[in-house]
Design a protein around this motif. Structure first.
Motif, PDB file in Angstrom:
ATOM      1  N   LEU A 274       1.064  -1.452   0.448  1.00  0.00           N
ATOM      2  CA  LEU A 274       0.276  -0.464   0.043  1.00  0.00           C
ATOM      3  C   LEU A 274       0.881   1.484   0.115  1.00  0.00           C
ATOM      4  CD1 LEU A 274      -2.247  -1.177   2.573  1.00  0.00           C
ATOM      5  CD2 LEU A 274      -2.608  -0.866  -0.169  1.00  0.00           C
ATOM      6  N   ALA A 275       1.722   1.385   0.976  1.00  0.00           N
ATOM      7  CA  ALA A 275       2.855   2.326   0.197  1.00  0.00           C
ATOM      8  C   ALA A 275       3.403   2.533  -0.658  1.00  0.00           C
ATOM      9  CB  ALA A 275       4.104   2.271   1.836  1.00  0.00           C
TER      10      ALA A 275
ATOM     11  N   ASP B  27       2.848 -11.329  -5.483  1.00  0.00           N
ATOM     12  CA  ASP B  27       3.414 -10.605  -6.384  1.00  0.00           C
ATOM     13  C   ASP B  27       2.324 -10.689  -6.897  1.00  0.00           C
ATOM     14  OD1 ASP B  27       5.584 -10.942  -4.499  1.00  0.00           O
ATOM     15  OD2 ASP B  27       6.056 -12.649  -5.777  1.00  0.00           O
ATOM     16  N   GLY B  28       2.521  -9.323  -7.553  1.00  0.00           N
ATOM     17  CA  GLY B  28       1.563  -8.816  -9.334  1.00  0.00           C
ATOM     18  C   GLY B  28       0.722  -8.192  -8.898  1.00  0.00           C
ATOM     19  N   GLU B  29      -0.090  -8.130  -7.211  1.00  0.00           N
ATOM     20  CA  GLU B  29      -0.912  -7.151  -6.984  1.00  0.00           C
ATOM     21  C   GLU B  29      -1.480  -5.680  -7.373  1.00  0.00           C
ATOM     22  OE1 GLU B  29      -3.816 -11.266  -6.113  1.00  0.00           O
ATOM     23  OE2 GLU B  29      -2.781  -9.702  -4.228  1.00  0.00           O
ATOM     24  N   LEU B  30      -0.114  -5.433  -6.799  1.00  0.00           N
ATOM     25  CA  LEU B  30       0.664  -4.074  -6.610  1.00  0.00           C
ATOM     26  C   LEU B  30      -0.548  -3.781  -7.748  1.00  0.00           C
ATOM     27  CD1 LEU B  30       2.003  -2.099  -5.031  1.00  0.00           C
ATOM     28  CD2 LEU B  30       3.785  -1.825  -6.786  1.00  0.00           C
ATOM     29  N   PRO B  31      -0.488  -3.381  -8.983  1.00  0.00           N
ATOM     30  CA  PRO B  31      -1.107  -2.639 -10.293  1.00  0.00           C
ATOM     31  C   PRO B  31      -2.713  -3.016  -9.689  1.00  0.00           C
ATOM     32  CG  PRO B  31       0.000  -3.782 -11.343  1.00  0.00           C
ATOM     33  CD  PRO B  31       0.723  -4.698  -9.661  1.00  0.00           C
ATOM     34  N   LEU B  32      -2.857  -4.463  -9.803  1.00  0.00           N
ATOM     35  CA  LEU B  32      -4.294  -5.041 -10.111  1.00  0.00           C
ATOM     36  C   LEU B  32      -5.069  -4.533  -8.411  1.00  0.00           C
ATOM     37  CD1 LEU B  32      -2.969  -8.310 -10.930  1.00  0.00           C
ATOM     38  CD2 LEU B  32      -4.000  -6.498 -12.952  1.00  0.00           C
ATOM     39  N   VAL B  33      -4.502  -5.033  -7.364  1.00  0.00           N
ATOM     40  CA  VAL B  33      -5.927  -4.468  -6.163  1.00  0.00           C
ATOM     41  C   VAL B  33      -5.117  -3.099  -5.384  1.00  0.00           C
ATOM     42  CG1 VAL B  33      -6.703  -5.786  -4.103  1.00  0.00           C
ATOM     43  CG2 VAL B  33      -5.720  -7.296  -6.399  1.00  0.00           C
ATOM     44  N   ALA B  34      -3.804  -3.422  -5.160  1.00  0.00           N
ATOM     45  CA  ALA B  34      -3.272  -1.882  -3.802  1.00  0.00           C
ATOM     46  C   ALA B  34      -3.555  -1.104  -4.993  1.00  0.00           C
ATOM     47  CB  ALA B  34      -2.009  -2.263  -4.387  1.00  0.00           C
ATOM     48  N   VAL B  35      -2.974  -0.447  -5.787  1.00  0.00           N
ATOM     49  CA  VAL B  35      -3.046   0.544  -6.483  1.00  0.00           C
ATOM     50  C   VAL B  35      -5.214   1.343  -6.650  1.00  0.00           C
ATOM     51  CG1 VAL B  35      -2.989   2.108  -8.831  1.00  0.00           C
ATOM     52  CG2 VAL B  35      -1.111   0.907  -7.988  1.00  0.00           C
ATOM     53  N   PRO B  36      -5.717   0.482  -6.663  1.00  0.00           N
ATOM     54  CA  PRO B  36      -6.859   0.708  -7.100  1.00  0.00           C
ATOM     55  C   PRO B  36      -7.571   0.796  -5.737  1.00  0.00           C
ATOM     56  CG  PRO B  36      -7.068  -1.304  -8.472  1.00  0.00           C
ATOM     57  CD  PRO B  36      -5.027  -1.069  -7.704  1.00  0.00           C
ATOM     58  N   TYR B  37      -7.310   0.077  -4.663  1.00  0.00           N
ATOM     59  CA  TYR B  37      -7.457   0.269  -3.412  1.00  0.00           C
ATOM     60  C   TYR B  37      -6.948   1.939  -2.894  1.00  0.00           C
ATOM     61  CZ  TYR B  37      -8.248  -0.754   1.460  1.00  0.00           C
ATOM     62  OH  TYR B  37      -8.705  -0.331   2.990  1.00  0.00           O
TER      63      TYR B  37
END
Length: 322
Positions: free
Chosen positions: A22-23, A290-300
């Motif tokens: 998230l950071a 891994d891989g979910e920074l742009p897929l989940v964390a960024v949209p959140y």
């Protein structure tokens, strides 16, 4: 416009590492890192102090020389057993109308305490495997529930995480062990009928679907080679990413309905496609892989920023005429 100040409040004792994702998402979207705060300071009995600062909320932790007036609060990665101690802080955020997706104490509790989740699913007609809630049951009571559920079951605590305290039970000896385990820890527990969630190759599997504001933003399939082990990634399951468009539509609809049932704006829903689709649980703060920074964390994080933008620049129909 100046860059927003975002306070990222998380529990550093958690091993999941969500706060790091998230950071990074905050820095990608705003160009500056968040102010990271140990959530324990604002739990019951903590040393953190919060007070109104104009139309916002000022957060202080004197011993850390922290003094911040955030535009947005991201409250995440709070272990299940510590969530109730943050209820007072959540209510404070809500009373001061802080931009955050982390309020809603009733929703947190409904999703965290799995007996409440089961009650809510029954009320709202959310498909799930037949489940009995047990509280220090006598041996004959546990045996009766085991028999009723087909003698192929899963036991899990009412409040838990990670699957370390979850057991696949198919024998009386396993049932006695689980009952003793939960009794020793003084926790109520659930016994659920096995979903038979096997792939054609014999491996167990389930899906995790991320829902944000009523929309599926990402999904993954968890594939577990050990049939007696939960399909958690921390228990050795392999995650396979699935784009929302490639997720079977009934699973997406079920995940959205389950999230709405417990009252969360964001959740990770664990479910199986077998039996026409059944929900196992709704995770308040699902872990990232891994891989979910742009897929989940960024949209959140973007959802928080969008809420802040709407606060600063109301919809045209709400504006006063020039």
């Amino acid at each position: 416009m100046s860059r927003p100040c975002i306070a990222l409040i998380a529990d550093p004792t958690s091993p999941e590492g969500c706060a790091d994702y998230l950071a990074r998402a905050v820095e990608l979207l705003t160009g500056t890192p968040p102010v990271r705060i140990d959530s324990r300071h604002f739990a019951d009995g903590g040393s953190g102090r919060a007070a109104r600062a104009g139309d916002r909320l000022r957060l202080r932790v004197p011993e850390e020389r922290l003094d911040v007036v955030p535009d947005v609060v991201v409250l995440y990665e709070i272990p299940p057993h510590r969530r109730r101690s943050l209820a007072g802080f959540q209510r404070l955020l809500e009373r001061h109308d802080v931009v955050t997706l982390g309020t809603g104490t009733a929703a947190w509790r409904t999703a965290t305490e799995k007996d409440r989740t089961v009650e809510r699913f029954r009320r709202d007609g959310i498909a799930h495997m037949e489940t009995a809630v047990l509280s220090r049951p006598a041996p004959h009571e546990a045996a009766a529930a085991f028999d009723k559920l087909g003698r192929d079951t899963w036991a899990r605590p009412v409040v838990g995480t990670g699957g370390d305290d979850t057991f696949h039970i198919t024998t009386e000896e396993q049932l006695e062990h689980a009952a003793a385990y939960y009794a020793e820890r003084g926790t109520d527990w659930l016994l659920s009928r096995d979903a038979g969630n096997f792939r054609p190759d014999g491996r167990r599997h389930q899906f995790r679907v991320f829902v944000l504001h009523g929309q599926v933003v990402h999904a993954r399939e968890h594939i577990q080679p050990e049939p007696d082990t939960p399909c958690n990634t921390c228990q050795g399951a392999t995650p396979v990413h699935i784009a929302p468009a490639d997720l079977p539509a009934p699973l997406g609809r079920l995940a959205v309905a389950a999230t709405a049932s417990v009252g969360l704006p964001f959740a990770g829903v664990d479910l199986a496609i077998e039996h026409g689709g059944v929900v196992f649980e709704v995770n308040v703060q699902p872990a990232f892989v891994d891989g979910e920074l742009p897929l989940v964390a960024v949209p959140y994080i973007q959802a928080h920023l969008s809420a802040l933008a709407a606060r600063r620049d109301p919809a045209p129909e709400r504006r006063m005429p020039a």
